[in-house]
Scaffold this active site. Structure first.
Site, PDB file in Angstrom:
ATOM      1  CG  ASP A   2      41.399  37.425   4.816  1.00 12.87           C
ATOM      2  OD1 ASP A   2      41.272  37.807   6.006  1.00 12.87           O
ATOM      3  OD2 ASP A   2      40.591  37.743   3.925  1.00 12.87           O
ATOM      4  CB  SER A  25      36.879  37.907   6.597  1.00 11.80           C
ATOM      5  OG  SER A  25      38.182  38.415   6.550  1.00 11.80           O
ATOM      6  CG  ASP A  68      39.485  34.850   6.968  1.00 10.70           C
ATOM      7  OD1 ASP A  68      39.781  35.932   7.515  1.00 10.70           O
ATOM      8  OD2 ASP A  68      39.243  34.759   5.751  1.00 10.70           O
ATOM      9  CG  ASP A  99      41.105  38.626   9.331  1.00 13.06           C
ATOM     10  OD1 ASP A  99      42.066  37.841   9.247  1.00 13.06           O
ATOM     11  OD2 ASP A  99      40.414  38.952   8.330  1.00 13.06           O
TER      12      ASP A  99
END
Length: 434
Positions: free
Chosen positions: A232, A91, A230, A228
């Site tokens: 999410d 992440s 990834d 960020d």
């Protein structure tokens, strides 16, 4: 082994191919079909290969999404009629880290019981390996276009906007495609996927997004978006170049998503400003432990219309229980199309909040002592996550970090002097327990 955000840590130390193989074997015991995707970190390739090998030798078919945003993986579990999903990602962590996060068909991350089941199997070396002629297949699948289509279908822009998207060298390119399909004029920053994150650190903080704020201002854009690694998480910048706090975003999203009599799920460290702003529209807040898995669990309740974390994780339960940064980007663009974000943010009265983290040798023992002391001394105490004390005109929170030897202190009040007093009070409680 698992924190609330899955497995995370330095590659080659805490996160290895051996671990990924073991997790694949553990997950393969009771799955027939699993979706797997990764963020751009180079280590993600070998970890995906190892995890996939563990699944396939358990007889589990793997649908390999390749490079994909975590919310794309979370949504794809249901789309592909799979039993589970796996995101190989750390992440917003730095490039030397990687990790593994597991998803249910609902889009919710594995809860504590499911995480513990996998952990136990890894510890015990449990597996259900099959013969050579029963190995699972590995098939490449691309569902990013479907994710984009879902975003476009569920968001209506009243007018075209000019938007700057800082992809952060991550996997969030679907945001650019969706905003373009919605008719926006989109300019990008750090759009080339690169797991070393050369453009800026992966976490989209105000400090890390200064280039985004500058470009938004100089280009006369309507807003800026940041993700960020990834995708999410989503954070936003106003047309004036102001980086909106997570609490302000949470208040804006909650007010737009919920109706009078409904609730919004927020973690225990959320500002009073959110509850006050939502209460003006007869919308209540319900507190959860910190972590998107807990927010998602609360958001699955029938009268909870939205859930979010000030860190940048946003959940619209009618669409998915996975934090979806690209969806949040489209939703905030829709709000900006109706009324400038700076004007909206100006409606929210914010309060002074104090935060720090203190390194401790034995955080669990320290928190046990804090809990015992506080419950004896104060009347309004919650131990939902750490120890939160409501003092009427403010609150203070002491909670252990889930991944580091730290105790985090937060204090807030509606005036600065009182916030300082509560922060000092919390600091004294911690010092007495060390």
């Amino acid at each position: 082994m698992f924190g609330t955000s899955g497995i995370r840590g330095p590659v080659g130390d805490e996160v290895t191919a051996d671990l990924a193989l073991a997790v694949g074997r553990a997950l393969g015991i009771d799955t027939d079909r699993v979706v797997v995707g990764r963020d751009p970190r180079e280590s993600g390739r070998l970890l995906t290969d190892a995890l996939t090998a563990g699944l396939r030798e358990s007889g589990t078919d793997v649908l390999d999404l390749g490079l994909a945003a975590t919310p794309t993986v979370g949504r794809a579990v249901a789309w592909e009629d799979a039993d589970a999903g796996v995101s190989v990602t750390a992440s917003h962590n730095p490039p030397q880290d990687n990790g593994i996060k597991l998803w249910q068909p609902s889009g919710q991350a594995f809860d504590g019981e499911l995480r513990e089941r996998i952990s136990e199997r890894v510890r015990e070396g449990d597996a259900a390996l099959v013969g050579w002629d029963q190995l699972g297949d590995r098939t490449a699948v691309d569902v990013t276009d479907r994710h984009r289509e879902q975003l476009v279908e569920h968001v209506d822009l009243g007018r075209p906007l000019t938007v700057v998207v800082d992809v952060g060298n991550g996997a969030g390119g679907v945001t650019v495609d969706a905003l373009d399909a919605l008719g926006c004029d989109v300019e990008t920053l750090n759009a080339q996927p690169d797991g070393s994150f050369p453009g800026r650190p992966s976490e989209p903080t105000a400090e890390n997004c200064q280039s985004l704020a500058t470009l938004v201002t100089e280009s006369d854009a309507d807003l800026g978006i940041a993700h960020d690694g990834d995708a999410d998480r989503m954070r936003a910048v106003t047309a004036d170049g102001d980086f909106l706090s997570g609490d302000v975003l949470l208040a804006l999203f909650g007010r737009a998503a919920a109706s009078a009599g409904e609730r919004v799920a927020v973690p225990v460290d959320t500002s009073l400003a959110v509850a006050d702003y939502l209460a003006e529209a007869d919308i209540a807040t319900t507190r959860t432990p910190v972590g998107d898995v807990y927010v998602a669990a609360a958001a699955s309740e029938s009268d909870v219309a939205f859930g979010g974390e000030p860190s940048g994780a946003w959940i619209w339960p009618e669409e998915t229980l996975c934090p979806d940064g690209p969806l949040a980007a489209c939703k905030i663009a829709a709000l900006a199309a109706e009324r400038p974000l700076a004007d909206r943010a100006g409606d929210i009265e914010t309060y002074p909040i104090r935060r720090t983290s203190v390194e401790v040798a034995e955080k669990r023992a320290v928190m046990d002592r804090i809990r015992e002391t506080v419950t004896e001394r104060y009347d309004d105490v919650s131990t939902l996550d750490g120890v939160r004390i409501d003092r009427g005109d403010g609150w203070l929170l002491l909670r252990a970090s889930g991944t580091q030897p730290l105790v985090r202190i937060t204090a807030e009040a509606r005036d600065s002097a009182r916030a300082d007093e509560l922060f000092a009070e919390a600091t004294e409680i911690l010092e007495a327990a060390r």
